[in-house]
Scaffold this motif. Structure first.
Motif, PDB file in Angstrom:
ATOM      1  N   GLY A  49       5.767  69.928  72.083  1.00 39.00           N
ATOM      2  CA  GLY A  49       6.953  69.141  72.417  1.00 39.00           C
ATOM      3  C   GLY A  49       6.712  67.990  73.380  1.00 39.00           C
ATOM      4  O   GLY A  49       7.640  67.543  74.050  1.00 39.00           O
ATOM      5  N   ARG A  50       5.488  67.504  73.451  1.00 34.06           N
ATOM      6  CA  ARG A  50       5.173  66.401  74.368  1.00 34.06           C
ATOM      7  C   ARG A  50       5.518  65.066  73.708  1.00 34.06           C
ATOM      8  O   ARG A  50       4.688  64.486  72.974  1.00 34.06           O
ATOM      9  CB  ARG A  50       3.693  66.415  74.726  1.00 34.06           C
ATOM     10  N   ALA A  51       6.715  64.564  73.997  1.00 34.10           N
ATOM     11  CA  ALA A  51       7.153  63.294  73.404  1.00 34.10           C
ATOM     12  C   ALA A  51       6.183  62.163  73.759  1.00 34.10           C
ATOM     13  O   ALA A  51       5.957  61.247  72.965  1.00 34.10           O
ATOM     14  CB  ALA A  51       8.558  62.964  73.885  1.00 34.10           C
ATOM     15  N   GLU A  52       5.592  62.264  74.951  1.00 34.94           N
ATOM     16  CA  GLU A  52       4.668  61.221  75.422  1.00 34.94           C
ATOM     17  C   GLU A  52       3.507  61.004  74.436  1.00 34.94           C
ATOM     18  O   GLU A  52       3.049  59.872  74.233  1.00 34.94           O
ATOM     19  CB  GLU A  52       4.125  61.720  76.766  1.00 34.94           C
ATOM     20  N   LEU A  53       3.051  62.081  73.833  1.00 33.40           N
ATOM     21  CA  LEU A  53       1.932  61.948  72.889  1.00 33.40           C
ATOM     22  C   LEU A  53       2.409  61.325  71.576  1.00 33.40           C
ATOM     23  O   LEU A  53       1.707  60.501  70.977  1.00 33.40           O
ATOM     24  CB  LEU A  53       1.270  63.303  72.652  1.00 33.40           C
ATOM     25  N   ALA A  54       3.598  61.708  71.154  1.00 39.04           N
ATOM     26  CA  ALA A  54       4.163  61.096  69.939  1.00 39.04           C
ATOM     27  C   ALA A  54       4.380  59.600  70.170  1.00 39.04           C
ATOM     28  O   ALA A  54       4.111  58.770  69.292  1.00 39.04           O
ATOM     29  CB  ALA A  54       5.483  61.777  69.580  1.00 39.04           C
ATOM     30  N   GLU A  55       4.844  59.276  71.378  1.00 36.64           N
ATOM     31  CA  GLU A  55       5.098  57.853  71.684  1.00 36.64           C
ATOM     32  C   GLU A  55       3.795  57.057  71.748  1.00 36.64           C
ATOM     33  O   GLU A  55       3.747  55.903  71.316  1.00 36.64           O
ATOM     34  CB  GLU A  55       5.876  57.731  73.003  1.00 36.64           C
ATOM     35  N   ALA A 296      -5.121  55.496  66.443  1.00 34.93           N
ATOM     36  CA  ALA A 296      -3.934  56.283  66.827  1.00 34.93           C
ATOM     37  C   ALA A 296      -4.358  57.596  67.470  1.00 34.93           C
ATOM     38  O   ALA A 296      -3.777  58.031  68.473  1.00 34.93           O
ATOM     39  CB  ALA A 296      -3.055  56.537  65.607  1.00 34.93           C
ATOM     40  N   ALA A 297      -5.386  58.239  66.902  1.00 38.39           N
ATOM     41  CA  ALA A 297      -5.873  59.494  67.486  1.00 38.39           C
ATOM     42  C   ALA A 297      -6.435  59.243  68.884  1.00 38.39           C
ATOM     43  O   ALA A 297      -6.217  60.041  69.807  1.00 38.39           O
ATOM     44  CB  ALA A 297      -6.934  60.124  66.572  1.00 38.39           C
ATOM     45  N   CYS A 298      -7.148  58.130  69.056  1.00 36.90           N
ATOM     46  CA  CYS A 298      -7.710  57.822  70.379  1.00 36.90           C
ATOM     47  C   CYS A 298      -6.601  57.521  71.386  1.00 36.90           C
ATOM     48  O   CYS A 298      -6.696  57.900  72.560  1.00 36.90           O
ATOM     49  CB  CYS A 298      -8.692  56.653  70.283  1.00 36.90           C
ATOM     50  N   ALA A 299      -5.528  56.862  70.941  1.00 33.44           N
ATOM     51  CA  ALA A 299      -4.396  56.590  71.844  1.00 33.44           C
ATOM     52  C   ALA A 299      -3.780  57.915  72.303  1.00 33.44           C
ATOM     53  O   ALA A 299      -3.416  58.079  73.477  1.00 33.44           O
ATOM     54  CB  ALA A 299      -3.353  55.723  71.137  1.00 33.44           C
ATOM     55  N   VAL A 300      -3.683  58.870  71.389  1.00 30.05           N
ATOM     56  CA  VAL A 300      -3.169  60.193  71.762  1.00 30.05           C
ATOM     57  C   VAL A 300      -4.127  60.879  72.735  1.00 30.05           C
ATOM     58  O   VAL A 300      -3.697  61.511  73.707  1.00 30.05           O
ATOM     59  CB  VAL A 300      -2.946  61.064  70.500  1.00 30.05           C
ATOM     60  N   ASN A 304      -3.120  62.246  76.309  1.00 23.71           N
ATOM     61  CA  ASN A 304      -3.360  63.676  76.576  1.00 23.71           C
ATOM     62  C   ASN A 304      -4.126  63.854  77.892  1.00 23.71           C
ATOM     63  O   ASN A 304      -3.775  64.703  78.713  1.00 23.71           O
ATOM     64  CB  ASN A 304      -4.145  64.249  75.397  1.00 23.71           C
ATOM     65  N   LEU A 305      -5.140  63.025  78.100  1.00 23.81           N
ATOM     66  CA  LEU A 305      -5.889  63.115  79.369  1.00 23.81           C
ATOM     67  C   LEU A 305      -4.993  62.731  80.549  1.00 23.81           C
ATOM     68  O   LEU A 305      -5.094  63.310  81.634  1.00 23.81           O
ATOM     69  CB  LEU A 305      -7.148  62.244  79.319  1.00 23.81           C
ATOM     70  N   ASP A 306      -4.088  61.766  80.327  1.00 28.73           N
ATOM     71  CA  ASP A 306      -3.122  61.403  81.387  1.00 28.73           C
ATOM     72  C   ASP A 306      -2.322  62.638  81.811  1.00 28.73           C
ATOM     73  O   ASP A 306      -2.142  62.890  83.003  1.00 28.73           O
ATOM     74  CB  ASP A 306      -2.131  60.343  80.878  1.00 28.73           C
ATOM     75  N   ILE A 307      -1.835  63.375  80.819  1.00 31.67           N
ATOM     76  CA  ILE A 307      -1.006  64.559  81.124  1.00 31.67           C
ATOM     77  C   ILE A 307      -1.837  65.603  81.874  1.00 31.67           C
ATOM     78  O   ILE A 307      -1.402  66.150  82.888  1.00 31.67           O
ATOM     79  CB  ILE A 307      -0.421  65.178  79.824  1.00 31.67           C
TER      80      ILE A 307
END
Ligand SMILES: Cc1ncc(COP(=O)(O)O)c(C=O)c1O
Length: 415
Positions: A49-55, A296-300, A304-307
């Protein structure tokens, strides 16, 4: 749909269709909720449910959804993620070779890098790779051959033949096989810092340092398969940090993106990269995939590392390590359990006794199903042990819930 690792004769028409998730909980199409004790397949480390990753994926896809990385091309998120990963690994001056499909691609890539490396440095005979019993290195041809779980390899016959196996917990066995095969023929040793899919086995005290030294002494590349143990699972950024290792290469995937999009990588140290990167070199590593370094995968991966950093999830895993051991400890006394394994981070296993399994080979599958009916998802590793590898956001209360549900599922076998 033909499901991986499933007997479709019994699975068809009975699949559990997942529709949503939040934190450590997933919900199926009938509205039932499940506490996910295994973080899908060891990977939803930041939870659902991490909207940040979807965004992050959406923003990148609106800007530049995809572009290839062959030859001269790259993308901003791929370059940024390579820098970011290189900065946290226990390998100085590391280079990051992204793979698109996850750990299996990373393992096959690392094996090919090892073989190409020895050719490049004028020792083309060093093509044998050694792996361990109980090992799981993915399901591509190389990974299948390196695997040490007979049920996964036997159906396919020999795939990659220049492979040897040693006992998972005996460093002297590695030295012996290198001597038998000849150090001039052995190129690399692959090992998981903590064996995962083979049953969650923590390394015996000193084992990993010893095998690393044996590799150094025999001029054999030491490769840590950190597909599970990477990015915080053991309570350090990498299992290699937890166990004081400095591998020549590491393979990663899963926790790199917490699985929100598939992505893996081989991380190679200077020894391995030198013949390919050295000024004036004409060596080309002729390997790659259409979707290598997918933007797109690298942006995620970056988000993810930010979180993980912002929420201090790696120290949280370390803090939860004793809570997991405490929660699972009562199961060790259960009549159907022979061993409870914990010891590093959020990784654990509850092994069913050999007597119980021999008396009734169906017991493991029934316990898994009974736990699921009671709202906890686990699975049976190598036919012997229940897996515990929850999201890093799990709470101590939820760890106790897992243990209580396991106990109830086991008790149901006795009634
Ligand atoms: C240690 C290890 N290596 C490689 C793999 C293969 O990864 P994937 O299934 O993402 O291809 C796995 C998967 O569980 C793994 O645990």
């Amino acid at each position: 749909m033909w499901n991986p690792f499933a007997n479709m004769a019994t699975t068809a028409g009975h699949t559990v269709t997942m529709v949503s998730g939040e934190g450590s909980t997933v919900y199926d199409a009938t509205g039932r909720s499940y506490l996910d004790a295994i973080a899908s397949l060891w990977y939803v480390n930041v939870g659902y449910g991490r909207a940040e990753l979807a965004e992050a994926a959406s923003a990148q896809m609106h800007k530049l959804a995809c572009y290839q990385a062959f030859e001269v091309f790259s993308s901003e998120p791929a370059e940024a993620l390579a820098q970011r990963v290189a900065a946290i690994v226990p390998i100085a001056d590391a280079k990051v070779f992204f793979t698109p499909g996850g750990g299996s691609d990373a393992v096959d890539t690392a094996a090919k890098i090892a073989r190409a490396y020895w050719r490049a440095v004028g020792q083309p005979g060093k093509q044998v790779i050694i792996a361990r019993s109980h090992a799981y290195h993915g399901m591509n041809a190389y990974g299948t051959s390196l695997g040490g779980i007979p049920a996964n390899t036997d159906p396919f016959g020999p795939l990659v033949t220049l492979v040897e196996h040693v006992l998972w917990d005996d460093a002297s066995a590695l030295a012996k096989v290198i001597e038998q095969v000849g150090a001039d023929r052995v190129g690399a040793f692959f090992c998981e810092p903590v064996i995962g899919a083979g049953g969650v086995y923590f390394p015996p005290e000193g084992y990993l340092a010893e095998v690393q030294q044996i590799c150094r002494d025999n001029n054999v590349l030491f490769v840590a398969d950190e597909v599970i143990t990477g990015f915080g699972r053991t309570g350090e950024w990498f299992g290699s940090i937890r166990y004081g290792l400095e591998p020549d290469m590491m393979t990663v995937a899963k926790g790199l993106t917490s699985g929100y999009l598939p992505l893996g990588a081989v991380i190679a140290g200077p020894r391995v990269t030198e013949p390919f990167w050295r000024e004036g070199s004409t060596e080309v590593f002729r390997h790659g995939y259409t979707y290598s370094a997918h933007p797109a995968a690298c942006a995620v991966g970056l988000a993810n590392l930010d979180i993980i950093e912002r929420e201090q999830l790696v120290p949280r895993v370390r803090e939860l390590e004793p809570a997991l051991a405490h929660a699972l400890a009562p199961l060790a006394g259960h009549e159907l359990v022979s061993q409870v394994r914990t010891g590093a981070g959020l990784l654990g296993a509850v092994e069913l006794s050999a007597a119980a399994r021999e008396a009734d080979p169906g017991i493991g599958a029934r316990v898994v199903a009974a736990a699921r009916r009671r709202g906890v998802i686990t699975r049976l590793l190598r036919g012997v042990a229940l897996q515990i590898s929850p999201p890093f956001v799990i709470t101590p209360a939820e760890l106790h819930q897992i243990s209580e549900v396991f106990a109830a599922a086991l008790d149901a076998e006795l009634s």
